[in-house]
Design a protein around this motif. Structure first.
Motif, mmCIF file in Angstrom:
data_model
loop_
_atom_site.group_PDB
_atom_site.id
_atom_site.type_symbol
_atom_site.label_atom_id
_atom_site.label_comp_id
_atom_site.label_asym_id
_atom_site.label_seq_id
_atom_site.Cartn_x
_atom_site.Cartn_y
_atom_site.Cartn_z
ATOM 1 N N ASP A 10 -1.311 -2.594 -4.767
ATOM 2 C CA ASP A 10 -1.835 -3.417 -3.953
ATOM 3 C C ASP A 10 -2.714 -3.084 -2.593
ATOM 4 O O ASP A 10 -3.571 -3.355 -2.191
ATOM 5 N N GLU A 11 -1.711 -2.090 -1.723
ATOM 6 C CA GLU A 11 -2.271 -1.814 -0.753
ATOM 7 C C GLU A 11 -3.328 -0.932 -0.546
ATOM 8 O O GLU A 11 -4.142 -1.124 0.554
ATOM 9 N N LEU A 12 -3.712 -0.239 -1.927
ATOM 10 C CA LEU A 12 -4.855 0.522 -1.960
ATOM 11 C C LEU A 12 -6.322 -0.257 -2.220
ATOM 12 O O LEU A 12 -7.264 -0.050 -1.659
ATOM 13 N N SER A 16 -5.470 -1.767 3.423
ATOM 14 C CA SER A 16 -4.465 -1.362 4.569
ATOM 15 C C SER A 16 -3.993 -0.062 4.337
ATOM 16 O O SER A 16 -3.344 0.623 5.318
ATOM 17 N N ARG A 17 -4.232 0.707 3.217
ATOM 18 C CA ARG A 17 -3.931 1.797 3.152
ATOM 19 C C ARG A 17 -4.998 2.866 2.458
ATOM 20 O O ARG A 17 -5.449 2.116 1.317
ATOM 21 N N ARG A 18 -5.239 4.033 2.940
ATOM 22 C CA ARG A 18 -6.395 4.699 2.189
ATOM 23 C C ARG A 18 -5.824 5.568 1.247
ATOM 24 O O ARG A 18 -4.827 6.211 1.339
ATOM 25 N N ASP A 19 -6.370 5.769 0.099
ATOM 26 C CA ASP A 19 -6.061 6.469 -1.110
ATOM 27 C C ASP A 19 -5.896 7.987 -0.626
ATOM 28 O O ASP A 19 -7.119 8.426 -0.259
ATOM 29 N N ARG A 20 -4.778 8.653 -0.647
ATOM 30 C CA ARG A 20 -4.733 10.049 -0.374
ATOM 31 C C ARG A 20 -4.669 10.983 -1.651
ATOM 32 O O ARG A 20 -5.017 11.984 -1.684
ATOM 33 N N ASN A 21 -3.971 10.306 -2.637
ATOM 34 C CA ASN A 21 -3.464 10.848 -3.940
ATOM 35 C C ASN A 21 -4.607 11.426 -4.783
ATOM 36 O O ASN A 21 -4.886 12.454 -5.340
ATOM 37 N N GLY A 68 3.987 3.293 -8.137
ATOM 38 C CA GLY A 68 4.655 2.001 -8.948
ATOM 39 C C GLY A 68 6.077 2.443 -9.733
ATOM 40 O O GLY A 68 6.139 1.640 -10.641
ATOM 41 N N LEU A 69 6.512 3.575 -9.284
ATOM 42 C CA LEU A 69 7.688 3.844 -10.024
ATOM 43 C C LEU A 69 9.066 3.430 -9.251
ATOM 44 O O LEU A 69 10.102 3.957 -9.725
ATOM 45 N N GLY A 70 8.929 2.967 -8.185
ATOM 46 C CA GLY A 70 10.261 2.607 -7.308
ATOM 47 C C GLY A 70 10.837 1.730 -7.801
ATOM 48 O O GLY A 70 10.678 1.043 -8.878
ATOM 49 N N PRO A 71 11.798 1.032 -6.956
ATOM 50 C CA PRO A 71 12.961 0.182 -7.499
ATOM 51 C C PRO A 71 12.564 -1.247 -7.120
ATOM 52 O O PRO A 71 13.356 -2.145 -7.631
ATOM 53 N N ASP A 74 7.588 -5.062 -7.266
ATOM 54 C CA ASP A 74 6.061 -4.770 -7.500
ATOM 55 C C ASP A 74 6.043 -3.330 -7.750
ATOM 56 O O ASP A 74 4.730 -3.008 -8.057
ATOM 57 N N ASP A 75 6.904 -2.626 -8.566
ATOM 58 C CA ASP A 75 6.791 -1.195 -9.098
ATOM 59 C C ASP A 75 6.684 -1.511 -10.580
ATOM 60 O O ASP A 75 7.698 -1.585 -11.249
ATOM 61 N N VAL A 76 5.433 -1.453 -11.158
ATOM 62 C CA VAL A 76 5.294 -1.895 -12.425
ATOM 63 C C VAL A 76 4.939 -0.768 -13.411
ATOM 64 O O VAL A 76 4.528 -1.054 -14.527
ATOM 65 N N PRO A 150 5.418 9.484 -8.464
ATOM 66 C CA PRO A 150 5.713 8.553 -7.573
ATOM 67 C C PRO A 150 4.259 8.653 -6.489
ATOM 68 O O PRO A 150 3.332 9.675 -6.595
ATOM 69 N N GLY A 151 4.336 7.398 -6.036
ATOM 70 C CA GLY A 151 3.011 7.453 -4.887
ATOM 71 C C GLY A 151 3.029 8.170 -3.438
ATOM 72 O O GLY A 151 2.324 8.364 -3.026
ATOM 73 N N VAL A 152 4.190 8.058 -3.210
ATOM 74 C CA VAL A 152 4.544 8.984 -1.742
ATOM 75 C C VAL A 152 3.828 10.194 -1.876
ATOM 76 O O VAL A 152 4.292 11.152 -2.851
HETATM 77 P P1 ATP Z 1 8.571 4.138 -3.985
HETATM 78 O O1 ATP Z 1 10.006 4.751 -4.767
HETATM 79 O O2 ATP Z 1 8.772 4.707 -2.469
HETATM 80 O O3 ATP Z 1 8.553 2.840 -4.177
HETATM 81 P P2 ATP Z 1 6.339 4.523 -5.815
HETATM 82 O O4 ATP Z 1 6.272 5.515 -6.800
HETATM 83 O O5 ATP Z 1 6.869 3.142 -6.071
HETATM 84 O O6 ATP Z 1 7.545 5.145 -4.759
HETATM 85 P P3 ATP Z 1 4.670 3.335 -4.331
HETATM 86 O O7 ATP Z 1 5.606 2.036 -4.176
HETATM 87 O O8 ATP Z 1 3.348 2.789 -4.910
HETATM 88 O O9 ATP Z 1 5.257 4.421 -4.971
HETATM 89 O O10 ATP Z 1 4.256 3.697 -2.889
HETATM 90 C C1 ATP Z 1 5.378 4.113 -2.245
HETATM 91 C C2 ATP Z 1 4.675 4.605 -0.751
HETATM 92 O O11 ATP Z 1 3.501 5.684 -0.877
HETATM 93 C C3 ATP Z 1 4.015 3.430 -0.101
HETATM 94 O O12 ATP Z 1 4.046 3.694 1.231
HETATM 95 C C4 ATP Z 1 2.532 3.600 -0.241
HETATM 96 O O13 ATP Z 1 1.801 3.054 0.416
HETATM 97 C C5 ATP Z 1 2.411 5.107 -0.305
HETATM 98 N N1 ATP Z 1 1.347 5.396 -1.480
HETATM 99 C C6 ATP Z 1 1.303 5.087 -2.610
HETATM 100 N N2 ATP Z 1 0.115 5.487 -3.309
HETATM 101 C C7 ATP Z 1 -0.531 6.099 -2.456
HETATM 102 C C8 ATP Z 1 -1.955 6.514 -2.507
HETATM 103 N N3 ATP Z 1 -2.597 6.844 -3.552
HETATM 104 N N4 ATP Z 1 -2.222 7.311 -1.316
HETATM 105 C C9 ATP Z 1 -1.735 7.151 -0.196
HETATM 106 N N5 ATP Z 1 -0.314 6.701 -0.143
HETATM 107 C C10 ATP Z 1 0.031 6.104 -1.008
#
Ligand code: ATP
Ligand code: MG
Length: 412
Positions: A10-12, A16-21, A68-71, A74-76, A150-152
């Motif tokens: 959602d943050e993308l 509020s957060r720019r996509d880096r990945n 979206g892999l976290g615990p 909202d990790d779906v 993972p998104g980090v």
């Molecule tokens: P976590 O175990 O940390 O929840 P996750 O795989 O569920 O990891 P997210 O919850 O989607 O990943 O994101 C974790 C962190 O990484 C958040 O701070 C998020 O803003 C950042 N992040 C996720 N996707 C991106 C992206 N595409 N570009 C930059 N930062 C991102």
């Protein structure tokens, strides 16, 4: 063979957060010779994500999902992938053991939701996450391989490199690609000049803020020979403008390498670039062996006070002139005790530079100079028709290119 990139969060979408990945993955895929067929941003919405994955898997040979892999609830991503595959989520014992071990190393006991990270769609494989807690997933969907990472950003980068890149390369019709880098020629001029030389290969040009990367690519029969012949012709045509950064490098790396190879040292004197040349050089590990330091002399008086630019030179030629740039470069060289001195003076804009008793200097006009031990100084004037930030950046790149050209190609 194409890959789809899916960035989840959602943050993308909320700004509020720019996509880096996405850009990072796209750049890696390009290096691997894997075409990106599509790229999507989607929120933490399992229904939309499941539908997107199904479609992307039908249209591409692989799909790489970020986030979206976290615990947390909202990790779906796991649930959406299972839904798209039409299977249940099941706990993977090895994954749960990995998660507990990782948390233990961090001195934590698993929180309530943490066990969800060990769930994977039935039939999928777990990808170890060396850099974090949540493991990744590899699964088959509609004839494609789906990788969920993972998104980090640093976790995603480590896992893509370890698990995904080797598999993509093994499947790729790799083709052959060679890059030629140049500075200082507009993209459209380059295209026109090389067009007759590159029949039978695919040409793409990628501008990198003042540096231009031209990629020649071919696949199939005699691809290697076709690409090499085209590359040879392009290099001959562009001559001394071509330089050779290693993958991931830019002109500042090439300059540092060339100086180091020749045992030379550089000092800088900057006006309109405000220290950018020095900042670019010091980004390169090992710059301390070749870059001694620099002056940012922004006000006209500072050029005289710090670098010894004669007031008469400024009065006679104006502060934005090749004569002043040359005197700045020589001043830096002498004061730095170096073999080379590099200087920039110019009007970055948006306004011109007022010069007593003469017409103002229009924005975008800049003078650069390179002084060498023994008294020979080379200077040039450029007109850079851009906004302030780009004038500064392009000016810094062109200044570094003067050093580069004086020394060679700098193959990495
Ligand atoms: P976590 O175990 O940390 O929840 P996750 O795989 O569920 O990891 P997210 O919850 O989607 O990943 O994101 C974790 C962190 O990484 C958040 O701070 C998020 O803003 C950042 N992040 C996720 N996707 C991106 C992206 N595409 N570009 C930059 N930062 C991102
Ligand atoms: Mg998360």
């Amino acid at each position: 063979m194409t890959i789809a990139l899916v960035l989840v969060g959602d943050e993308l979408l909320g700004g509020s957060r720019r996509d880096r990945n996405g850009p990072w993955l796209a750049a890696r895929c390009r290096e691997l010779g894997v075409r990106v067929g599509e790229m999507h941003l989607v929120g933490d919405d399992p229904g939309r994500l499941a539908a997107l994955l199904s479609g992307a898997a039908r249209r591409n040979t692989s799909v790489c999902v970020s986030g979206g892999l976290g615990p947390t609830s909202d990790d779906v991503t796991r649930a959406a992938l299972a839904e798209a595959m039409g299977v249940a989520l099941v706990e993977d014992e090895a994954a749960w053991a990995q998660i507990r071990a990782c948390l233990r190393r961090r001195g934590r006991v698993p929180a309530a939701g943490e066990r969800r990270q060990a769930l994977v769609p039935a039939g999928a494989q777990v990808l170890a996450n060396e850099a974090g807690v949540a493991p990744g997933v590899r699964a088959r969907l509609a004839g494609a391989t789906v990788y969920a990472l993972p998104g980090v950003p640093h976790e995603l980068e480590a896992m893509f490199t370890a698990h995904v890149a080797p598999e993509l390369v093994a499947d790729a019709d790799a083709g052959v690609a060679r890059a030629v880098w140049i500075v200082g020629v507009p993209e459209s001029d380059v295209a026109e000049q090389i067009e007759p030389l590159v029949r039978g290969v695919e040409v793409a040009s990628y501008p990198h803020l003042g540096e231009l990367e031209i990629v020649l690519r071919a696949s199939g029969e005699r691809a290697d020979e076709r690409v090499r012949r085209a590359e040879q012709a392009v290099r001959e045509r562009l001559g001394a403008r071509v330089y050779d950064p290693a993958p991931g490098e830019r002109i500042e790396h090439v300059v540092v390498r060339l100086l180091a190879e020749r045992g030379l040292h550089l000092a800088t004197a900057e006006s309109f670039t405000g220290g950018l040349v020095a900042a670019m050089l010091t980004r390169v590990p090992g710059a301390s062996a070749v870059f001694t330091g620099g002056w940012v002399t922004y006000a006209t008086e500072e050029k005289s006070a710090r670098l010894g630019v004669p007031a008469e030179t400024i009065a006679a030629h104006g502060v934005v002139s090749e004569a002043v740039a040359g005197a700045m470069a020589e001043g830096a060289r002498q004061r730095g005790g170096t073999e080379l001195g590099l200087a920039t003076t110019g009007a970055a804009g948006p306004d011109g530079v007022e010069v007593p008793g003469r017409a103002p200097v229009p924005p975008g006009r800049v003078c650069l100079a390179l002084a060498r031990a023994g008294g020979s100084t080379e200077a040039r004037t450029l007109y850079l028709p851009h906004g302030r930030r780009l004038v500064q950046r392009f000016g810094a790149v062109r200044a570094l290119d003067m050093v580069r050209r004086a020394l060679g190609r700098g193959a990495g």
